[in-house]
Each structure stands twice: as C-alpha cells, then as structure tokens.
Write a protein that holds these residues in place. Structure first.
Motif, PDB file in Angstrom:
ATOM      1  N   ALA A 238      -0.755   6.985   7.938  1.00 38.20           N
ATOM      2  CA  ALA A 238      -1.211   5.907   7.051  1.00 38.20           C
ATOM      3  C   ALA A 238      -1.251   4.580   7.793  1.00 38.20           C
ATOM      4  O   ALA A 238      -2.205   3.795   7.653  1.00 38.20           O
ATOM      5  CB  ALA A 238      -0.286   5.815   5.846  1.00 38.20           C
ATOM      6  N   TRP A 239      -0.229   4.349   8.617  1.00 37.43           N
ATOM      7  CA  TRP A 239      -0.164   3.102   9.381  1.00 37.43           C
ATOM      8  C   TRP A 239      -1.353   2.977  10.331  1.00 37.43           C
ATOM      9  O   TRP A 239      -2.010   1.934  10.395  1.00 37.43           O
ATOM     10  CB  TRP A 239       1.151   3.056  10.154  1.00 37.43           C
ATOM     11  CG  TRP A 239       1.405   1.749  10.837  1.00 37.43           C
ATOM     12  CD1 TRP A 239       0.906   1.342  12.036  1.00 37.43           C
ATOM     13  CD2 TRP A 239       2.216   0.676  10.345  1.00 37.43           C
ATOM     14  NE1 TRP A 239       1.360   0.082  12.338  1.00 37.43           N
ATOM     15  CE2 TRP A 239       2.160  -0.352  11.322  1.00 37.43           C
ATOM     16  CE3 TRP A 239       2.981   0.492   9.204  1.00 37.43           C
ATOM     17  CZ2 TRP A 239       2.862  -1.547  11.157  1.00 37.43           C
ATOM     18  CZ3 TRP A 239       3.674  -0.705   9.047  1.00 37.43           C
ATOM     19  CH2 TRP A 239       3.604  -1.702  10.010  1.00 37.43           C
TER      20      TRP A 239
ATOM     21  N   ASN B 218      -2.984   6.960  -0.549  1.00 34.90           N
ATOM     22  CA  ASN B 218      -4.174   7.118   0.287  1.00 34.90           C
ATOM     23  C   ASN B 218      -5.412   6.498  -0.345  1.00 34.90           C
ATOM     24  O   ASN B 218      -6.284   5.991   0.368  1.00 34.90           O
ATOM     25  CB  ASN B 218      -4.406   8.606   0.582  1.00 34.90           C
ATOM     26  CG  ASN B 218      -3.430   9.137   1.611  1.00 34.90           C
ATOM     27  OD1 ASN B 218      -3.129   8.482   2.599  1.00 34.90           O
ATOM     28  ND2 ASN B 218      -2.916  10.340   1.378  1.00 34.90           N
TER      29      ASN B 218
ATOM     30  N   ILE C   1      -5.858   3.004   0.767  1.00 38.81           N
ATOM     31  CA  ILE C   1      -6.396   2.885   2.128  1.00 38.81           C
ATOM     32  C   ILE C   1      -7.919   3.026   2.093  1.00 38.81           C
ATOM     33  O   ILE C   1      -8.648   2.259   2.735  1.00 38.81           O
ATOM     34  CB  ILE C   1      -5.768   3.944   3.055  1.00 38.81           C
ATOM     35  CG1 ILE C   1      -4.251   3.766   3.125  1.00 38.81           C
ATOM     36  CG2 ILE C   1      -6.383   3.864   4.452  1.00 38.81           C
ATOM     37  CD1 ILE C   1      -3.534   4.829   3.932  1.00 38.81           C
ATOM     38  N   GLN C   2      -8.396   3.993   1.331  1.00 39.23           N
ATOM     39  CA  GLN C   2      -9.843   4.189   1.215  1.00 39.23           C
ATOM     40  C   GLN C   2     -10.513   2.973   0.591  1.00 39.23           C
ATOM     41  O   GLN C   2     -11.593   2.546   1.026  1.00 39.23           O
ATOM     42  CB  GLN C   2     -10.112   5.443   0.387  1.00 39.23           C
ATOM     43  CG  GLN C   2      -9.612   6.722   1.050  1.00 39.23           C
ATOM     44  CD  GLN C   2      -9.642   7.918   0.111  1.00 39.23           C
ATOM     45  OE1 GLN C   2     -10.085   7.815  -1.029  1.00 39.23           O
ATOM     46  NE2 GLN C   2      -9.138   9.051   0.589  1.00 39.23           N
TER      47      GLN C   2
ATOM     48  N   VAL D  11       3.329  -1.640   3.968  1.00 41.94           N
ATOM     49  CA  VAL D  11       3.212  -0.191   3.841  1.00 41.94           C
ATOM     50  C   VAL D  11       4.516   0.342   3.262  1.00 41.94           C
ATOM     51  O   VAL D  11       5.590   0.184   3.851  1.00 41.94           O
ATOM     52  CB  VAL D  11       2.907   0.470   5.203  1.00 41.94           C
ATOM     53  CG1 VAL D  11       2.797   1.980   5.039  1.00 41.94           C
ATOM     54  CG2 VAL D  11       1.624  -0.112   5.785  1.00 41.94           C
TER      55      VAL D  11
ATOM     56  N   VAL E  84       0.870  -1.172   0.000  1.00 40.56           N
ATOM     57  CA  VAL E  84       0.000   0.000   0.000  1.00 40.56           C
ATOM     58  C   VAL E  84       0.906   1.221   0.000  1.00 40.56           C
ATOM     59  O   VAL E  84       1.762   1.363   0.874  1.00 40.56           O
ATOM     60  CB  VAL E  84      -0.935   0.010   1.225  1.00 40.56           C
ATOM     61  CG1 VAL E  84      -1.689   1.329   1.320  1.00 40.56           C
ATOM     62  CG2 VAL E  84      -1.907  -1.161   1.145  1.00 40.56           C
TER      63      VAL E  84
ATOM     64  N   LEU F  64      -4.605   2.272   8.502  1.00 40.00           N
ATOM     65  CA  LEU F  64      -4.686   0.885   8.063  1.00 40.00           C
ATOM     66  C   LEU F  64      -4.909  -0.054   9.243  1.00 40.00           C
ATOM     67  O   LEU F  64      -5.705  -0.996   9.166  1.00 40.00           O
ATOM     68  CB  LEU F  64      -3.414   0.497   7.318  1.00 40.00           C
ATOM     69  CG  LEU F  64      -3.272   1.059   5.904  1.00 40.00           C
ATOM     70  CD1 LEU F  64      -1.829   1.015   5.438  1.00 40.00           C
ATOM     71  CD2 LEU F  64      -4.172   0.279   4.938  1.00 40.00           C
TER      72      LEU F  64
END
Length: 356
Positions: A141-142, A103, A106-107, A122, A100, A145
C-alpha cells in the motif's frame, strides 16, 4: 429565569492540559484531537485555546472546514480518512491531511485530479481490527501511494486498543514494526494513554484526546492525579425541591430506592435529557455546596434525587456539582458503567454553556 443547569468550560484548564501533553512528549509534535465536537465541549468554543498545538485531528469534514473558515492555517488530520471519492476535492480545496486505510482509497487517489499533492497517513491495523492495513499489506500500500503524483508527505499511523495497561502496547508495537520494516518513515502512534505512559511510542506525532479535556484514558482519575491535568468541563445545577421521607418511602420511577429511616432528599434540575447517564445507580457521587453526597433512585429525564443527610444546611437553590473539579467525571462514569468520554460527548444541546 432559565433552568439552573449549566456546563462551564474552563479555557485556562484546556491550555494547561496541552502544556502537560507537551511536557509528557517533549520531542513530538501534537495532534490535538477535537473530534465529536471537541468531545462535547464545542469545537467553536475551544479551538483557539488549543492554538499552540501543531495540528488538529478530527473526523467530520464539516468541522475541518469550520476550522479553516475560522482562520486555522496549520495541519488538520481526518482520522477516518475520506468516505467517498468526491471528498478528495474538499480535501484538496481546504488542504487537509487524510488517513488512508483501504485499497479503494488508493484507487480514488490515483484517479482524481488535484491542484497539489495532499499529505497522507497510512493506517496500520495494529491488532485492534478496526481500520487499517494488516502489517503484511502495508508495504504494498505504501509503495502504491508513494508512486502517485497526488500524494505528498506520508506518515505511518496506528492506534492502540489497550495502552492503559503497562504491557498493553507490546504486541501492537511488534505489528507496527513489521509494517514499518524498510520504510524509514515518520510515525504517529500514541493516543492519550500512550502519550502519558509509553514514551517509547511517541515518535514524531502524538494524538492526545481525552487528556486535553482533563479526564483519564483509563477511566480511573487516580491514574492521572499526579499529572496536573485539570477538568475542562464542570456540570452544575441547583436543588429545586426538598422532600422529607419516612422509613419505607420510595423515590422516583420504579421506586428503585426506599428510605430505611427518616431521610431528607433534594431534587436537582438535571436528568438524562441533559446528558446525565440514565443508568447511574443510587450512590453515584455528587456534591452540594462542596459537600460530597450521592444520588438516590432512578435518574429521570429532567430531575435527579440526592441524599441531603450529609449536608443538612442545603436547601432550595443550593449549588450541586454533577461532575467537574470535586466530583470526578470518571467516578460518575464508572458508577454508570460507562466512560468519561461518553458523558462529555452526551452533553445535551439544551444545557447552557458558560466560558470562563
């Protein structure tokens, strides 16, 4: 009879090279990188000879599915992740691990319905500025997730742009350490060069690619001469014609080579339509019956001309090695202004492949 060019894939060399990787990074698990159809070697042909690996890393969903359908049960990592939200259904179905790096991914993971959580890598932008979150973005971000029920195990992943050099990972490692601050997570950082030459970057998983196939990540075969790595692919052909030149005679398209004296040359059944580099200049190494010599003139679509003065016994049918055990693929690539990776990947479908 078919045209005499052939690419030989040495399965024992492939298994041996994986052993060399294990010895270089004994405390790490290994993602064997088989992207680009196993660097031109043919993923169908070679994957079983890497079956002692801990996982396979690649790009194409089709190759991942092929491995599953061929019976591979252990992990498969999608190095570039998924390209469309609907790809997540296949990742779920075939139980793949995905990187990943954006963003929107992630969505997509937040919105999809999966049968079970999937494992995530990641991606950190370590300064190479290809894919990945910048270090200051990684924590957010982490955490985003980690909060998703669709996400299983998480690993921090990065790539090195200059690990061939002794100081090449110092600045990237600073960025990676900044990204990893407070996460206490497994990491996968090392490409082939870092696997061989930077043990401080091995961590939990290494990701060897080019070294599995017996070429140097630096482009200089001397850099791996002491490792025991063996070339997996050997490209050979035969002399199909002989010409006796006089002083001043030109050779090939554009007469890029002229004989300075009487000279005997051979014509080899291999050209750029077979994957040999078109821009290889006069002087690119080849061997004839084990004797080193050189190309002369331009590379044609189907033929290469070579100097037979060092090998007077050569004639029609003499064996020519374009790269392999004696003629290092890195030397051919360097002469042509490219890298061994490209030559392997460029092997043309029309070239027959033999397995030994």
């Amino acid at each position: 009879m078919s045209r005499p060019i052939v690419a030989t894939i040495n399965q024992q060399a492939l298994r041996h090279n994986l052993t060399v990787v294990r010895q270089a990074a004994p405390a790490s698990r290994v993602w064997s990188v088989v992207k680009a159809n196993a660097y031109g070697h043919g993923i169908r042909r070679v994957w079983q000879n890497l079956a002692e690996t801990d996982g396979f890393a690649l790009l194409n969903m089709e190759e991942a599915i092929l491995l599953r359908e061929q019976g591979w049960k252990k992990p498969i990592l999608l190095l570039e992740g998924f390209f469309h939200a609907e790809d997540l259904q296949l990742i779920d179905r075939y139980r793949l691990t995905t990187s990943v790096h954006s963003n929107w991914q992630i969505q997509a993971l937040a919105q999809v319905q999966l049968s079970a959580p999937i494992d995530i890598y990641v991606k950190v932008n370590s300064g190479m500025n290809r894919l990945g979150f910048r270090p200051e973005q990684v924590n957010a971000a982490w955490q985003a997730l980690r909060a998703l029920p669709n996400v299983g195990e998480m690993t921090l992943m990065a790539h090195f742009a200059d690990a061939e050099n002794p100081q090449g990972i110092i600045e990237p490692m600073k960025r990676i350490e900044l990204a990893a601050e407070g996460l206490n997570c497994p990491r996968s950082l090392s490409n082939s060069a870092a696997t061989l030459w930077h043990p401080e970057a091995h961590f939990d998983w290494v990701r060897p690619g080019i070294v599995l196939y017996g070429a140097s990540p630096s482009g200089n075969w001397q850099d791996i001469a002491s490792t025991g790595l063996k070339p997996v692919m050997t490209l050979t052909s035969e002399i199909i014609g002989i010409q006796q030149l006089q002083a001043g005679d030109g050779v090939g398209y554009g007469y890029r080579y002229h004989a300075s004296a009487a000279q005997r040359i051979g014509v080899v059944a291999c050209g750029y339509a077979d994957g040999y580099p078109r821009h290889a200049p006069t002087g690119t190494p080849v061997s004839v019956n084990g004797v080193m010599t050189r190309t002369v003139g331009a590379i044609s679509m189907d033929m290469i001309m070579i100097d037979l003065e060092p090998c007077p016994q050569a004639g029609i049918g003499s064996k020519v090695e374009l790269w392999g055990e004696q003629v290092k693929i890195d030397d051919v690539a360097k002469a042509a202004g490219t890298v061994g990776y490209e030559l392997m990947c460029a092997l043309a479908p029309r070239v027959p492949v033999e397995i030994i």
